[in-house]
Design a protein around this motif. Sequence first.
Motif, PDB file in Angstrom:
ATOM      1  N   TRP A  65      -9.158  13.236  -1.959  1.00  0.00           N
ATOM      2  CA  TRP A  65      -9.667  11.992  -2.542  1.00  0.00           C
ATOM      3  C   TRP A  65     -11.083  11.703  -2.061  1.00  0.00           C
ATOM      4  N   VAL A  66     -11.326  11.945  -0.781  1.00  0.00           N
ATOM      5  CA  VAL A  66     -12.671  11.731  -0.237  1.00  0.00           C
ATOM      6  C   VAL A  66     -13.657  12.703  -0.874  1.00  0.00           C
ATOM      7  N   ARG A  67     -13.254  13.947  -1.005  1.00  0.00           N
ATOM      8  CA  ARG A  67     -14.131  14.952  -1.612  1.00  0.00           C
ATOM      9  C   ARG A  67     -14.484  14.571  -3.044  1.00  0.00           C
ATOM     10  N   ASN A  68     -13.514  14.009  -3.767  1.00  0.00           N
ATOM     11  CA  ASN A  68     -13.725  13.616  -5.168  1.00  0.00           C
ATOM     12  C   ASN A  68     -14.272  12.199  -5.304  1.00  0.00           C
ATOM     13  N   LYS A  69     -14.379  11.505  -4.167  1.00  0.00           N
ATOM     14  CA  LYS A  69     -14.901  10.123  -4.129  1.00  0.00           C
ATOM     15  C   LYS A  69     -14.070   9.172  -4.984  1.00  0.00           C
ATOM     16  N   LYS A  70     -12.769   9.453  -5.094  1.00  0.00           N
ATOM     17  CA  LYS A  70     -11.908   8.648  -5.958  1.00  0.00           C
ATOM     18  C   LYS A  70     -10.446   8.827  -5.561  1.00  0.00           C
ATOM     19  N   THR A  71      -9.719   7.698  -5.487  1.00  0.00           N
ATOM     20  CA  THR A  71      -8.288   7.780  -5.219  1.00  0.00           C
ATOM     21  C   THR A  71      -7.526   8.046  -6.516  1.00  0.00           C
ATOM     22  N   LYS A  72      -6.312   8.585  -6.374  1.00  0.00           N
ATOM     23  CA  LYS A  72      -5.433   8.812  -7.516  1.00  0.00           C
ATOM     24  C   LYS A  72      -4.034   8.294  -7.190  1.00  0.00           C
ATOM     25  N   SER A  73      -3.996   7.089  -6.651  1.00  0.00           N
ATOM     26  CA  SER A  73      -2.720   6.503  -6.245  1.00  0.00           C
ATOM     27  C   SER A  73      -1.965   5.949  -7.445  1.00  0.00           C
ATOM     28  N   ILE A  74      -0.629   6.002  -7.363  1.00  0.00           N
ATOM     29  CA  ILE A  74       0.208   5.434  -8.414  1.00  0.00           C
ATOM     30  C   ILE A  74       0.537   3.971  -8.126  1.00  0.00           C
ATOM     31  N   ILE A  75       0.104   3.484  -6.971  1.00  0.00           N
ATOM     32  CA  ILE A  75       0.336   2.082  -6.602  1.00  0.00           C
ATOM     33  C   ILE A  75      -0.491   1.182  -7.522  1.00  0.00           C
ATOM     34  N   LEU A  76       0.137   0.130  -8.026  1.00  0.00           N
ATOM     35  CA  LEU A  76      -0.537  -0.795  -8.925  1.00  0.00           C
ATOM     36  C   LEU A  76      -0.906  -2.088  -8.193  1.00  0.00           C
ATOM     37  N   ALA A 131       0.850  -1.199   0.000  1.00  0.00           N
ATOM     38  CA  ALA A 131       0.000   0.000   0.000  1.00  0.00           C
ATOM     39  C   ALA A 131       0.883   1.245   0.000  1.00  0.00           C
ATOM     40  N   SER A 132       0.341   2.354   0.456  1.00  0.00           N
ATOM     41  CA  SER A 132       1.086   3.600   0.603  1.00  0.00           C
ATOM     42  C   SER A 132       0.468   4.376   1.755  1.00  0.00           C
ATOM     43  N   ASN A 133       1.164   5.417   2.183  1.00  0.00           N
ATOM     44  CA  ASN A 133       0.620   6.225   3.269  1.00  0.00           C
ATOM     45  C   ASN A 133      -0.660   6.935   2.841  1.00  0.00           C
ATOM     46  N   ASN A 134      -0.687   7.459   1.612  1.00  0.00           N
ATOM     47  CA  ASN A 134      -1.888   8.145   1.137  1.00  0.00           C
ATOM     48  C   ASN A 134      -3.096   7.214   1.100  1.00  0.00           C
ATOM     49  N   ILE A 135      -2.873   5.971   0.660  1.00  0.00           N
ATOM     50  CA  ILE A 135      -3.968   5.003   0.647  1.00  0.00           C
ATOM     51  C   ILE A 135      -4.467   4.761   2.063  1.00  0.00           C
ATOM     52  N   GLY A 136      -3.543   4.620   2.998  1.00  0.00           N
ATOM     53  CA  GLY A 136      -3.930   4.408   4.390  1.00  0.00           C
ATOM     54  C   GLY A 136      -4.718   5.573   4.952  1.00  0.00           C
ATOM     55  N   GLU A 137      -4.269   6.788   4.645  1.00  0.00           N
ATOM     56  CA  GLU A 137      -4.973   7.982   5.117  1.00  0.00           C
ATOM     57  C   GLU A 137      -6.384   8.046   4.529  1.00  0.00           C
ATOM     58  N   PHE A 138      -6.514   7.700   3.272  1.00  0.00           N
ATOM     59  CA  PHE A 138      -7.825   7.692   2.613  1.00  0.00           C
ATOM     60  C   PHE A 138      -8.748   6.658   3.245  1.00  0.00           C
ATOM     61  N   LEU A 139      -8.258   5.430   3.406  1.00  0.00           N
ATOM     62  CA  LEU A 139      -9.077   4.367   4.002  1.00  0.00           C
ATOM     63  C   LEU A 139      -9.473   4.715   5.435  1.00  0.00           C
ATOM     64  N   ALA A 140      -8.547   5.330   6.176  1.00  0.00           N
ATOM     65  CA  ALA A 140      -8.846   5.718   7.553  1.00  0.00           C
ATOM     66  C   ALA A 140      -9.966   6.748   7.594  1.00  0.00           C
ATOM     67  N   LEU A 141      -9.921   7.704   6.675  1.00  0.00           N
ATOM     68  CA  LEU A 141     -10.924   8.765   6.651  1.00  0.00           C
ATOM     69  C   LEU A 141     -12.299   8.222   6.265  1.00  0.00           C
ATOM     70  N   VAL A 142     -12.350   7.358   5.259  1.00  0.00           N
ATOM     71  CA  VAL A 142     -13.637   6.785   4.860  1.00  0.00           C
ATOM     72  C   VAL A 142     -14.170   5.866   5.956  1.00  0.00           C
ATOM     73  N   VAL A 187      -5.897  -4.730  -0.200  1.00  0.00           N
ATOM     74  CA  VAL A 187      -5.884  -3.264  -0.170  1.00  0.00           C
ATOM     75  C   VAL A 187      -6.766  -2.691  -1.270  1.00  0.00           C
ATOM     76  N   PHE A 188      -6.654  -3.224  -2.478  1.00  0.00           N
ATOM     77  CA  PHE A 188      -7.451  -2.702  -3.585  1.00  0.00           C
ATOM     78  C   PHE A 188      -8.930  -3.041  -3.427  1.00  0.00           C
ATOM     79  N   ASP A 189      -9.219  -4.143  -2.751  1.00  0.00           N
ATOM     80  CA  ASP A 189     -10.609  -4.444  -2.430  1.00  0.00           C
ATOM     81  C   ASP A 189     -11.163  -3.403  -1.465  1.00  0.00           C
ATOM     82  N   LEU A 190     -10.353  -3.018  -0.476  1.00  0.00           N
ATOM     83  CA  LEU A 190     -10.774  -1.994   0.486  1.00  0.00           C
ATOM     84  C   LEU A 190     -10.955  -0.642  -0.192  1.00  0.00           C
ATOM     85  N   ILE A 191     -10.062  -0.313  -1.125  1.00  0.00           N
ATOM     86  CA  ILE A 191     -10.182   0.953  -1.854  1.00  0.00           C
ATOM     87  C   ILE A 191     -11.491   0.979  -2.636  1.00  0.00           C
ATOM     88  N   GLU A 192     -11.783  -0.102  -3.345  1.00  0.00           N
ATOM     89  CA  GLU A 192     -13.018  -0.162  -4.128  1.00  0.00           C
ATOM     90  C   GLU A 192     -14.249  -0.031  -3.233  1.00  0.00           C
TER      91      GLU A 192
END
Length: 211
Positions: free
Chosen positions: A154-165, A118-129, A173-178
């Motif tokens: 990302w929350v405001r736009n309802k979409k992540t923009k991570s470069i993690i593949l 994952a990444s820190n940004n992904i973690g911050e996003f998941l934590a906020l949601v 992690v990607f299941d949680l993002i979805e």
Amino acid sequence: MAQKKKYYVVWTGRTCGVFEDWNTCKSLIENFEGAKYKSFEMPHEAELAYKMGHAEYYKRHPVKKQPALSALGKSGKPILDSLSVDAAWNSVTKVMEYQGVHTDTHELWFRKGPFEGASNNIGEFLALVHGLAFLKEYNFKLPIYSDSITAIAWVRNKKTKSIILPTDKNIEVFDLIERAEQWLLRNSYTTPVFKWNTVDWGEIPADFGRK
């Protein structure tokens, strides 16, 4: 000074009951979907709360409503009756985890991970949601703080923009993002989301303390 002893009620977890140490409580609720628990300073309070059940306890002990939001600007200080969220990410192992705590008491309200790839940004996003869904589920009329401008956007736009593949290691992690993005698309909320002012207030209470 010796740390004051606490008693932990687990209403929903791998095993339910009243426990006398955090490590036991943690093992019963960590990564357990929908876990419900709370700490108490007196054993009789914990026993009574457990007998009441989660819903009845919070019906009789509702979380206090936050002060008027205008007080934030006047005092220049955070609203203490709120939820703070944060993530921790290891740049070497790429392992991430996140948590949410009550801003004033630092009581842990949820914690998830560790997750690989994952990444820190992904973690911050998941934590906020997760925090937004948590507050809505329990009808807690509290604001939420994050120290991540990226996650808030990302929350405001309802979409992540991570470069993690996606890889074999980070499927979860990607299941949680979805799921998080779908929650944002399908749910409305009135929870105020604020940027934590680290410069003036120090580290956010949900910080893992690993810097």
